[in-house]
Write a protein that holds these residues in place. Structure first.
Motif, mmCIF file in Angstrom:
data_model
loop_
_atom_site.group_PDB
_atom_site.id
_atom_site.type_symbol
_atom_site.label_atom_id
_atom_site.label_comp_id
_atom_site.label_asym_id
_atom_site.label_seq_id
_atom_site.Cartn_x
_atom_site.Cartn_y
_atom_site.Cartn_z
ATOM 1 N N ILE A 65 6.057 -0.084 -1.440
ATOM 2 C CA ILE A 65 7.231 -0.959 -1.404
ATOM 3 C C ILE A 65 7.741 -1.153 -2.825
ATOM 4 N N ASP A 66 9.049 -1.038 -2.995
ATOM 5 C CA ASP A 66 9.672 -1.369 -4.274
ATOM 6 C C ASP A 66 9.624 -2.887 -4.434
ATOM 7 N N SER A 67 8.938 -3.360 -5.479
ATOM 8 C CA SER A 67 8.740 -4.807 -5.633
ATOM 9 C C SER A 67 10.050 -5.555 -5.830
ATOM 10 N N VAL A 68 11.092 -4.891 -6.334
ATOM 11 C CA VAL A 68 12.363 -5.559 -6.606
ATOM 12 C C VAL A 68 13.351 -5.373 -5.458
ATOM 13 N N ASN A 69 13.554 -4.135 -5.028
ATOM 14 C CA ASN A 69 14.617 -3.837 -4.065
ATOM 15 C C ASN A 69 14.111 -3.451 -2.683
ATOM 16 N N GLY A 70 12.809 -3.571 -2.435
ATOM 17 C CA GLY A 70 12.273 -3.218 -1.127
ATOM 18 C C GLY A 70 12.833 -4.111 -0.024
ATOM 19 N N LYS A 71 12.849 -3.586 1.203
ATOM 20 C CA LYS A 71 13.416 -4.305 2.343
ATOM 21 C C LYS A 71 12.328 -4.692 3.344
ATOM 22 N N TYR A 72 12.727 -5.520 4.308
ATOM 23 C CA TYR A 72 11.781 -5.916 5.346
ATOM 24 C C TYR A 72 11.297 -4.710 6.152
ATOM 25 N N THR A 73 12.185 -3.760 6.364
ATOM 26 C CA THR A 73 11.804 -2.585 7.156
ATOM 27 C C THR A 73 10.701 -1.782 6.478
ATOM 28 N N ASP A 74 10.558 -1.921 5.151
ATOM 29 C CA ASP A 74 9.484 -1.203 4.450
ATOM 30 C C ASP A 74 8.110 -1.717 4.856
ATOM 31 N N LEU A 75 8.049 -2.975 5.294
ATOM 32 C CA LEU A 75 6.758 -3.526 5.710
ATOM 33 C C LEU A 75 6.228 -2.800 6.938
ATOM 34 N N ALA A 76 7.151 -2.383 7.831
ATOM 35 C CA ALA A 76 6.726 -1.680 9.041
ATOM 36 C C ALA A 76 6.044 -0.360 8.701
ATOM 37 N N HIS A 77 6.510 0.292 7.634
ATOM 38 C CA HIS A 77 5.908 1.566 7.245
ATOM 39 C C HIS A 77 4.533 1.390 6.610
ATOM 40 N N ASN A 78 4.210 0.155 6.224
ATOM 41 C CA ASN A 78 2.933 -0.105 5.551
ATOM 42 C C ASN A 78 1.945 -0.903 6.408
ATOM 43 N N ARG A 79 2.312 -1.137 7.653
ATOM 44 C CA ARG A 79 1.493 -2.036 8.473
ATOM 45 C C ARG A 79 0.127 -1.440 8.813
ATOM 46 N N ASN A 80 -0.010 -0.123 8.771
ATOM 47 C CA ASN A 80 -1.279 0.510 9.158
ATOM 48 C C ASN A 80 -2.153 0.886 7.956
ATOM 49 N N ILE A 81 -1.718 0.571 6.765
ATOM 50 C CA ILE A 81 -2.536 0.876 5.585
ATOM 51 C C ILE A 81 -3.801 0.021 5.613
ATOM 52 N N GLN A 82 -4.933 0.661 5.444
ATOM 53 C CA GLN A 82 -6.211 -0.036 5.471
ATOM 54 C C GLN A 82 -6.983 0.211 4.181
ATOM 55 N N ILE A 83 -7.847 -0.727 3.866
ATOM 56 C CA ILE A 83 -8.687 -0.586 2.673
ATOM 57 C C ILE A 83 -9.810 0.388 2.982
ATOM 58 N N ASN A 84 -9.894 1.432 2.179
ATOM 59 C CA ASN A 84 -10.915 2.473 2.358
ATOM 60 C C ASN A 84 -11.989 2.284 1.294
ATOM 61 N N ARG A 85 -13.086 1.679 1.695
ATOM 62 C CA ARG A 85 -14.144 1.370 0.732
ATOM 63 C C ARG A 85 -14.982 2.585 0.359
ATOM 64 N N ASN A 86 -14.785 3.682 1.059
ATOM 65 C CA ASN A 86 -15.531 4.899 0.725
ATOM 66 C C ASN A 86 -14.886 5.687 -0.409
ATOM 67 N N GLU A 87 -13.616 5.425 -0.653
ATOM 68 C CA GLU A 87 -12.894 6.105 -1.728
ATOM 69 C C GLU A 87 -12.458 5.078 -2.770
ATOM 70 N N LYS A 88 -12.585 5.442 -4.045
ATOM 71 C CA LYS A 88 -12.237 4.543 -5.141
ATOM 72 C C LYS A 88 -11.061 5.097 -5.942
ATOM 73 N N MET A 89 -10.315 4.190 -6.568
ATOM 74 C CA MET A 89 -9.267 4.574 -7.504
ATOM 75 C C MET A 89 -9.123 3.469 -8.544
ATOM 76 N N SER A 90 -8.511 3.791 -9.659
ATOM 77 C CA SER A 90 -8.384 2.824 -10.755
ATOM 78 C C SER A 90 -7.091 2.036 -10.620
ATOM 79 N N TYR A 91 -7.189 0.742 -10.885
ATOM 80 C CA TYR A 91 -6.040 -0.157 -10.866
ATOM 81 C C TYR A 91 -5.941 -0.836 -12.227
ATOM 82 N N TRP A 92 -4.710 -0.989 -12.718
ATOM 83 C CA TRP A 92 -4.480 -1.643 -14.016
ATOM 84 C C TRP A 92 -3.686 -2.917 -13.785
ATOM 85 N N PHE A 93 -4.209 -4.033 -14.278
ATOM 86 C CA PHE A 93 -3.546 -5.333 -14.100
ATOM 87 C C PHE A 93 -3.919 -6.257 -15.251
ATOM 88 N N ALA A 94 -3.683 -5.802 -16.477
ATOM 89 C CA ALA A 94 -4.078 -6.562 -17.667
ATOM 90 C C ALA A 94 -3.429 -7.947 -17.695
#
Length: 616
Positions: free
Chosen positions: A225-254
């Motif tokens: 989702i675009d944090s600034v211009n994203g729409k409500y309809t974008d939420l529908a495309h992300n409703r099935n995203i699940q946290i996969n604890r078997n796979e890791k990736m790096s996140y940056w949030f200083a």
């Protein structure tokens, strides 16, 4: 009398139906144009199916609109005729001014709904052809909200003297808070994404981020989702995203790594509970938001019940659109604003209300809130100085009071120093072009120049900060609330502040303490952003937002305590041929607040309408 009463109810229902039809006119006109354009390009069989679907949609939409007016009819039929007449008419059969004001409020609310229907008509009608239920849900949902607001607003307005302020606060905050919770699209509130990463990191048991301000965590934490211009309809495309604890990736949030784990206490409760039932990322995010809102609701309701003075000012300051924005967000401002208001209310209850029970639980609550408040953001540490208002009667002796105050201050300072020592490395990672050490050195070696920078910053941007504080601009300053509505809110806020007075035998001492704490927080806000956000050599401090001043707003409100306006010997007023050197303020606090409630309702309804218009 009963027949006339029922006729009035029928007429009212017909008028409501006409308003509903008026709201659907733009939808009907726009859709007919689209249908005609579609017929010219498609074959006959497809045309018949398409037009049939749209006719069904019109039917469903009209039924939803008419059904949503039934509560109004029930309310009218449920009120006794004598009570209804007393609301509308004076004993001499003249229409009451308050009833006319309420009618204006209802008309403005319905006009906002009609405008929202037009916005939806232009943006959703064609885009959601395959999902007409979504359109009906949006329009009918906002329609029901508008009607509920008119009903609740009318009930509170005409029964104001029978309701306690904390109950009115609970009703309004619950109604608007839930609406904001749903209509602020996920990640639409500034920096929600990085705050979400930090919340999840803490929930996993990691209190301090790794070097660089990030961590390797399970996949699935990011929404597309675009944090600034994203729409409500974008939420529908992300409703099935699940946290996969078997796979890791790096996140940056200083930026979020700078905040202590205490900052996200409200959100962590909801996240931990929801994690036991689902791994869907979107549901976990909304669970964290929901818990932050619910806990804020109950803590603030308790605070406004406890505070012995300036209750109405407390209400007005906690009902601005930007306050709601932070209350339903994943950011730490939700906890900061709530605890600041609650801490101030509790301290004033102990110091000004002699009937307040002063037991061990109260002192434990003060201790806990003070520690958490200071850890949320170090710039709010001066608020802890309010503990000096605690009277000796709260303790067994003067010695125990001194020991308690000294221990609490020392504890807050030590905990903040420990956290600053752990998180100081994230400053340079957050803004590589900023030199925190160099900025701090400049402040120490050039104090006069820095004071000039402070004054220039606040002088040049005061109007902008105040506008943001009132909530005229939401999210990333992309959504604006109607200027005239916000101006009305400012006027009534000012009148409420003037109309509430309180007396204290050491008022000057209180005033000096409130001003000192407020000024200290204001200076610390600017200084912290000068060190961690502003480039060396800049003549203006960057990054200051109006919402940062919400925690001290209640203290500034307490500073406005004008009983009488006095003039010097040279400035005497001539009234009725008599010279006066003072004027006593005789503002009716209850009357002003009654009308202020309607302004609060209209401003927040229009803000919700703006959210729908922007994110659809």
């Amino acid at each position: 009398m009963i027949k006339n009463y029922k006729r009035l109810a029928v007429v009212f229902l017909l008028l409501a139906s006409l308003l509903c039809a008026a709201a659907l006119v733009p939808h009907l006109r726009f859709s007919c144009v689209k249908i005609l354009a579609y017929i010219r390009k498609c074959n006959i069989q497809e045309d018949v199916f398409f037009v049939t679907k749209w006719n069904m949609r019109f039917l469903v939409l009209s039924l939803c609109g008419l059904v949503s007016f039934l509560p109004l009819l029930v309310m009218i039929l449920g009120i006794k005729p004598e009570r209804l007449k007393s609301i509308c008419m004076k004993p001499d059969n003249k229409i009451r001014f308050s009833f006319l004001v309420f009618l204006v409020f209802a008309v403005v609310a319905i006009l906002i709904f009609i405008n929202t229907a037009s916005l939806l008509d232009g943006k959703l009608v064609w885009a959601l052809t395959k999902h007409p239920f979504v359109y009906v849900l949006f329009l009918t949902g906002f329609h029901v909200l508008t009607l509920a607001l008119i009903l609740i607003g009318g009930f509170v307005f005409f029964n104001y003297n029978r309701l306690a302020i904390h109950k009115i606060f609970f009703i309004f905050f619950l109604l608007f808070g839930l609406s904001y919770l749903l209509l602020f699209r996920m990640w639409s509130i500034p920096n929600e994404m990085t705050h979400w990463f930090r919340i999840f990191e803490i929930a996993e048991g990691h209190l301090v981020s790794e070097a660089g301000g990030g961590r390797s965590m399970p996949q699935g934490l990011i929404l597309d989702i675009d944090s600034v211009n994203g729409k409500y309809t974008d939420l529908a495309h992300n409703r099935n995203i699940q946290i996969n604890r078997n796979e890791k990736m790096s996140y940056w949030f200083a930026g979020a790594a700078l905040y202590s784990p205490a900052t996200y206490t409200f959100q962590l409760i909801g996240l931990k509970i929801a994690s036991a039932f689902t791994d869907r990322t979107l549901l976990l995010m909304y669970a964290a938001r929901f818990s932050a809102f619910v806990l804020s609701l109950f803590v603030l309701t308790f605070a406004i019940k406890k505070i012995p003075v300036k209750q109405k000012s407390f209400f007005m300051l906690a009902m601005t659109p930007v306050f709601f924005q932070e209350a339903v967000s994943l950011a730490g401002d939700s906890l900061a604003n709530t605890l600041a208001f609650a801490f101030t209310a509790l301290i004033l209850a102990y110091s000004l209300n002699k009937e307040e029970k002063r037991g061990l639980c109260g002192k434990a609550g003060i201790l806990l809130i003070a520690v958490f408040l200071s850890l949320v953001k170090v710039v709010y540490l001066p608020l802890v100085l309010l503990i000096f208002l605690l009277p000796v009667s709260c303790f067994s002796s003067k010695k125990s009071r001194t020991l308690f105050l000294a221990s609490l201050l020392l504890l807050c300072v030590v905990l903040n120093l420990i956290w600053l020592g752990l998180a100081k490395g994230f400053l340079s990672d957050y803004r590589p072009d900023v030199d925190p050490a160099g900025q701090f050195k400049y402040i120490v070696t050039h104090p006069v120049e820095y004071i000039k920078i402070l004054l220039d910053t606040y002088t040049a941007n005061f109007k902008g900060y105040f506008v943001m504080f009132m909530g005229q601009y939401l999210t990333w300053a992309m959504i604006s609330v109607n200027h005239y509505f916000i101006s009305a809110y400012k006027v009534f806020l000012f009148l409420v502040l003037l109309s509430e007075h309180y007396k204290h035998h050491e008022y000057k001492k209180l005033l000096r303490l409130f001003l000192f704490i407020s000024l200290s927080v204001i200076i610390l806000i600017a200084t912290s952003l000068y060190i961690q956000w502003t480039v060396v050599g800049s003549s203006i401090i960057e990054g200051i937002q109006g919402r940062y001043f919400i925690p001290v707003s209640i203290l500034l409100a307490l500073c406005i305590n004008i009983h009488t306006i006095r003039f010097g010997q040279r400035f005497k007023l001539l009234i009725n041929n008599a010279k006066l050197n003072e004027i006593k303020l005789c503002l009716d606090s209850d009357l002003i607040f009654k009308y202020a409630l309607l302004v609060v309702a209209i401003v927040n309804l229009q803000a919700l309408s703006s959210l729908i218009g922007f994110y659809t």
